[in-house]
Design a protein around this motif. Structure first.
Motif, PDB file in Angstrom:
ATOM      1  N   GLY A  73       0.835  -1.191   0.000  1.00 36.35           N
ATOM      2  CA  GLY A  73       0.000   0.000   0.000  1.00 36.35           C
ATOM      3  C   GLY A  73       0.871   1.241   0.000  1.00 36.35           C
ATOM      4  N   LEU A  74       0.510   2.221  -0.823  1.00 39.11           N
ATOM      5  CA  LEU A  74       1.265   3.459  -0.933  1.00 39.11           C
ATOM      6  C   LEU A  74       0.301   4.639  -0.925  1.00 39.11           C
ATOM      7  CD1 LEU A  74       3.529   2.238  -3.837  1.00 39.11           C
ATOM      8  CD2 LEU A  74       4.366   2.737  -1.536  1.00 39.11           C
ATOM      9  N   ALA A  75       0.689   5.708  -0.272  1.00 41.55           N
ATOM     10  CA  ALA A  75      -0.164   6.898  -0.224  1.00 41.55           C
ATOM     11  C   ALA A  75       0.698   8.145  -0.222  1.00 41.55           C
ATOM     12  CB  ALA A  75      -1.050   6.874   1.020  1.00 41.55           C
ATOM     13  N   ILE A  76       0.163   9.202  -0.796  1.00 42.91           N
ATOM     14  CA  ILE A  76       0.794  10.514  -0.731  1.00 42.91           C
ATOM     15  C   ILE A  76      -0.320  11.542  -0.679  1.00 42.91           C
ATOM     16  CG2 ILE A  76       0.944  10.901  -3.231  1.00 42.91           C
ATOM     17  CD1 ILE A  76       3.793  12.089  -2.636  1.00 42.91           C
ATOM     18  N   GLY A  77      -0.120  12.623   0.067  1.00 49.21           N
ATOM     19  CA  GLY A  77      -1.206  13.589   0.200  1.00 49.21           C
ATOM     20  C   GLY A  77      -0.744  14.947   0.668  1.00 49.21           C
ATOM     21  N   ASP A  78      -1.698  15.853   0.688  1.00 50.78           N
ATOM     22  CA  ASP A  78      -1.432  17.250   1.027  1.00 50.78           C
ATOM     23  C   ASP A  78      -2.623  17.786   1.812  1.00 50.78           C
ATOM     24  OD1 ASP A  78      -0.790  19.917   1.171  1.00 50.78           O
ATOM     25  OD2 ASP A  78      -0.557  20.219  -0.980  1.00 50.78           O
ATOM     26  N   VAL A  79      -2.382  18.117   3.083  1.00 51.41           N
ATOM     27  CA  VAL A  79      -3.436  18.666   3.935  1.00 51.41           C
ATOM     28  C   VAL A  79      -3.476  20.175   3.807  1.00 51.41           C
ATOM     29  CG1 VAL A  79      -4.209  18.952   6.333  1.00 51.41           C
ATOM     30  CG2 VAL A  79      -3.272  16.768   5.582  1.00 51.41           C
ATOM     31  N   GLN A  80      -4.673  20.731   3.787  1.00 47.66           N
ATOM     32  CA  GLN A  80      -4.838  22.178   3.798  1.00 47.66           C
ATOM     33  C   GLN A  80      -4.197  22.740   5.065  1.00 47.66           C
ATOM     34  OE1 GLN A  80      -8.603  23.314   5.191  1.00 47.66           O
ATOM     35  NE2 GLN A  80      -8.521  25.421   4.471  1.00 47.66           N
ATOM     36  N   GLY A  81      -3.358  23.752   4.913  1.00 46.19           N
ATOM     37  CA  GLY A  81      -2.741  24.384   6.065  1.00 46.19           C
ATOM     38  C   GLY A  81      -1.380  23.807   6.383  1.00 46.19           C
ATOM     39  N   HIS A  82      -0.617  24.551   7.170  1.00 48.03           N
ATOM     40  CA  HIS A  82       0.729  24.136   7.543  1.00 48.03           C
ATOM     41  C   HIS A  82       0.978  24.549   8.986  1.00 48.03           C
ATOM     42  CE1 HIS A  82       0.718  24.718   3.149  1.00 48.03           C
ATOM     43  NE2 HIS A  82       1.500  23.649   3.130  1.00 48.03           N
ATOM     44  N   ASP A  83       0.490  23.738   9.897  1.00 49.49           N
ATOM     45  CA  ASP A  83       0.653  24.060  11.306  1.00 49.49           C
ATOM     46  C   ASP A  83       0.416  22.794  12.120  1.00 49.49           C
ATOM     47  OD1 ASP A  83      -2.112  23.709  11.139  1.00 49.49           O
ATOM     48  OD2 ASP A  83      -2.527  25.862  11.183  1.00 49.49           O
ATOM     49  N   VAL A  84       0.314  22.951  13.432  1.00 47.35           N
ATOM     50  CA  VAL A  84       0.126  21.797  14.297  1.00 47.35           C
ATOM     51  C   VAL A  84      -1.150  21.043  13.940  1.00 47.35           C
ATOM     52  CG1 VAL A  84      -0.202  21.049  16.677  1.00 47.35           C
ATOM     53  CG2 VAL A  84       1.418  22.882  16.164  1.00 47.35           C
ATOM     54  N   GLU A  85      -2.230  21.792  13.673  1.00 52.83           N
ATOM     55  CA  GLU A  85      -3.500  21.153  13.355  1.00 52.83           C
ATOM     56  C   GLU A  85      -3.393  20.338  12.063  1.00 52.83           C
ATOM     57  OE1 GLU A  85      -3.188  24.296  14.314  1.00 52.83           O
ATOM     58  OE2 GLU A  85      -4.154  24.168  16.284  1.00 52.83           O
ATOM     59  N   ALA A  86      -2.691  20.889  11.067  1.00 51.56           N
ATOM     60  CA  ALA A  86      -2.515  20.170   9.804  1.00 51.56           C
ATOM     61  C   ALA A  86      -1.703  18.902  10.007  1.00 51.56           C
ATOM     62  CB  ALA A  86      -1.845  21.076   8.774  1.00 51.56           C
ATOM     63  N   ALA A  87      -0.642  18.990  10.818  1.00 52.93           N
ATOM     64  CA  ALA A  87       0.180  17.816  11.083  1.00 52.93           C
ATOM     65  C   ALA A  87      -0.621  16.729  11.795  1.00 52.93           C
ATOM     66  CB  ALA A  87       1.396  18.208  11.921  1.00 52.93           C
ATOM     67  N   ALA A  88      -1.444  17.133  12.773  1.00 50.95           N
ATOM     68  CA  ALA A  88      -2.269  16.160  13.493  1.00 50.95           C
ATOM     69  C   ALA A  88      -3.321  15.551  12.569  1.00 50.95           C
ATOM     70  CB  ALA A  88      -2.933  16.835  14.694  1.00 50.95           C
ATOM     71  N   PHE A  89      -3.920  16.358  11.706  1.00 55.99           N
ATOM     72  CA  PHE A  89      -4.929  15.880  10.760  1.00 55.99           C
ATOM     73  C   PHE A  89      -4.298  14.892   9.783  1.00 55.99           C
ATOM     74  CE2 PHE A  89      -7.765  16.688   6.986  1.00 55.99           C
ATOM     75  CZ  PHE A  89      -8.919  16.183   7.551  1.00 55.99           C
ATOM     76  N   MET A  90      -3.079  15.208   9.340  1.00 53.46           N
ATOM     77  CA  MET A  90      -2.345  14.295   8.476  1.00 53.46           C
ATOM     78  C   MET A  90      -2.175  12.937   9.152  1.00 53.46           C
ATOM     79  SD  MET A  90       1.033  12.989   8.359  1.00 53.46           S
ATOM     80  CE  MET A  90       2.147  14.262   8.942  1.00 53.46           C
ATOM     81  N   GLY A  91      -1.830  12.953  10.431  1.00 57.08           N
ATOM     82  CA  GLY A  91      -1.657  11.707  11.156  1.00 57.08           C
ATOM     83  C   GLY A  91      -2.943  10.907  11.240  1.00 57.08           C
ATOM     84  N   GLN A  92      -4.070  11.591  11.419  1.00 57.50           N
ATOM     85  CA  GLN A  92      -5.355  10.902  11.481  1.00 57.50           C
ATOM     86  C   GLN A  92      -5.670  10.225  10.150  1.00 57.50           C
ATOM     87  OE1 GLN A  92      -7.720  14.311  12.634  1.00 57.50           O
ATOM     88  NE2 GLN A  92      -7.861  13.607  14.753  1.00 57.50           N
ATOM     89  N   ILE A  93      -5.409  10.932   9.047  1.00 54.72           N
ATOM     90  CA  ILE A  93      -5.673  10.355   7.729  1.00 54.72           C
ATOM     91  C   ILE A  93      -4.787   9.135   7.499  1.00 54.72           C
ATOM     92  CG2 ILE A  93      -5.525  10.750   5.239  1.00 54.72           C
ATOM     93  CD1 ILE A  93      -6.188  13.673   5.770  1.00 54.72           C
ATOM     94  N   ARG A  94      -3.531   9.265   7.834  1.00 54.55           N
ATOM     95  CA  ARG A  94      -2.586   8.169   7.607  1.00 54.55           C
ATOM     96  C   ARG A  94      -3.006   6.917   8.389  1.00 54.55           C
ATOM     97  NH1 ARG A  94       3.264   7.428  10.092  1.00 54.55           N
ATOM     98  NH2 ARG A  94       3.913   5.588   8.936  1.00 54.55           N
ATOM     99  N   ILE A  95      -3.359   7.092   9.659  1.00 59.39           N
ATOM    100  CA  ILE A  95      -3.759   5.954  10.483  1.00 59.39           C
ATOM    101  C   ILE A  95      -5.056   5.338   9.958  1.00 59.39           C
ATOM    102  CG2 ILE A  95      -4.574   5.290  12.774  1.00 59.39           C
ATOM    103  CD1 ILE A  95      -2.639   7.446  13.887  1.00 59.39           C
TER     104      ILE A  95
END
Length: 276
Positions: free
Chosen positions: A89-111
């Protein structure tokens, strides 16, 4: 007769006191901002995979670079993991925003994507169920994403795309291109979305490159021109080592003049793959 009192001029002590107060406030704001940056960096570092899986005949490599000024971090990500049936499985993505909230949201999507990908072999369903899960979180953020599933025995690569930038490919026999797969809305926009699945066979030696828009789009470079530039680069390095190609693509991102972060994920495949 009342005389209007003449305003008292600020003394040197008053001015110094005000300056000290403003300086202290500014220092607190800078320290708070720096703390948020460091937290976002830690989240980004810990959530991106330390290693990526490979098979005989298939090598993977990835790169991430923060925004040019080093402060905006947390929006782009990549991932690679083995699935229960032995597929990749492979994934790549881009979350709106660049801050703590974006990093945490990225982690939620990945998990979420990892968990869902373990229960279905359909990339479109993985994307749709991930989107519905994100919608249930009532987040104000959204993300573009591509998810791919590679079967090492059949060499079939299946993918689904949620508003994400196209991928680039090239083969040792001189062919190259930019994927024109149909996609759906970014994750987190609308529930119950359908994500079409594209299929291709990796039966010829070459490279398949996923990236984020920070690699191909900038103030003076359209995304189409940027993709074509990366296509030509990948074509000239189609049989290069995966790590070398990932470096080359990320270095090319500097030429866009972008202020965004950037991520690259490379699949370097031989004509014959095999299970690890």
């Amino acid at each position: 007769m009342n005389r209007r009192r003449t305003p008292r001029s600020a003394s040197a002590e008053d001015l110094l006191s005000t300056l000290q107060h403003l300086t202290a406030r500014a220092r607190q704001e800078v320290e708070l901002h720096q703390a948020r940056v460091e937290l976002a960096q830690a989240l980004q570092r810990d959530m991106l995979p330390a290693t990526l899986p490979s098979f005989p005949g298939l090598r993977t490599a990835a790169r991430y670079a923060p925004a040019r000024d080093g402060l905006d971090i947390g929006g782009d990500w990549y991932d690679g993991f083995l699935l229960p049936d032995g597929a990749l499985g492979l994934a790549i993505g881009d979350v709106q925003g660049h801050d703590v909230e974006a990093a945490a949201f990225m982690g939620q999507i990945r998990i979420a994507m990892r968990a869902i990908a373990g229960s279905t072999s359909d990339p479109g369903e993985v994307m749709g169920r991930t989107n519905d899960l994100i919608m249930s979180m009532n987040s104000t953020l959204f993300a573009t994403c591509s998810f791919l599933r590679l079967d090492p025995e059949s060499r079939e690569l299946r993918s689904a795309r949620a508003g994400h930038v196209a991928s680039v490919w090239a083969t040792a026999d001189g062919r190259s291109g930019v994927t024109a797969d149909a996609g759906g809305l970014p994750l987190g926009i609308e529930p119950h979305q359908h994500y079409p699945v594209a299929r291709r066979d990796l039966d010829v030696t070459g490279s398949f490159v996923l990236l984020t828009d920070g690699v191909v789009e900038g103030p003076s470079l359209t995304i189409d021109d940027g993709l074509d530039r990366i296509r030509r680069l990948v074509s000239s390095h189609a049989v290069a080592d995966a790590e070398e190609l990932a470096d080359q693509v990320l270095e090319a991102a500097v030429l866009t003049g972008h202020e965004d972060d950037a991520a690259v994920l490379v699949l370097r495949h031989e004509a014959t793959l095999g299970p690890g």
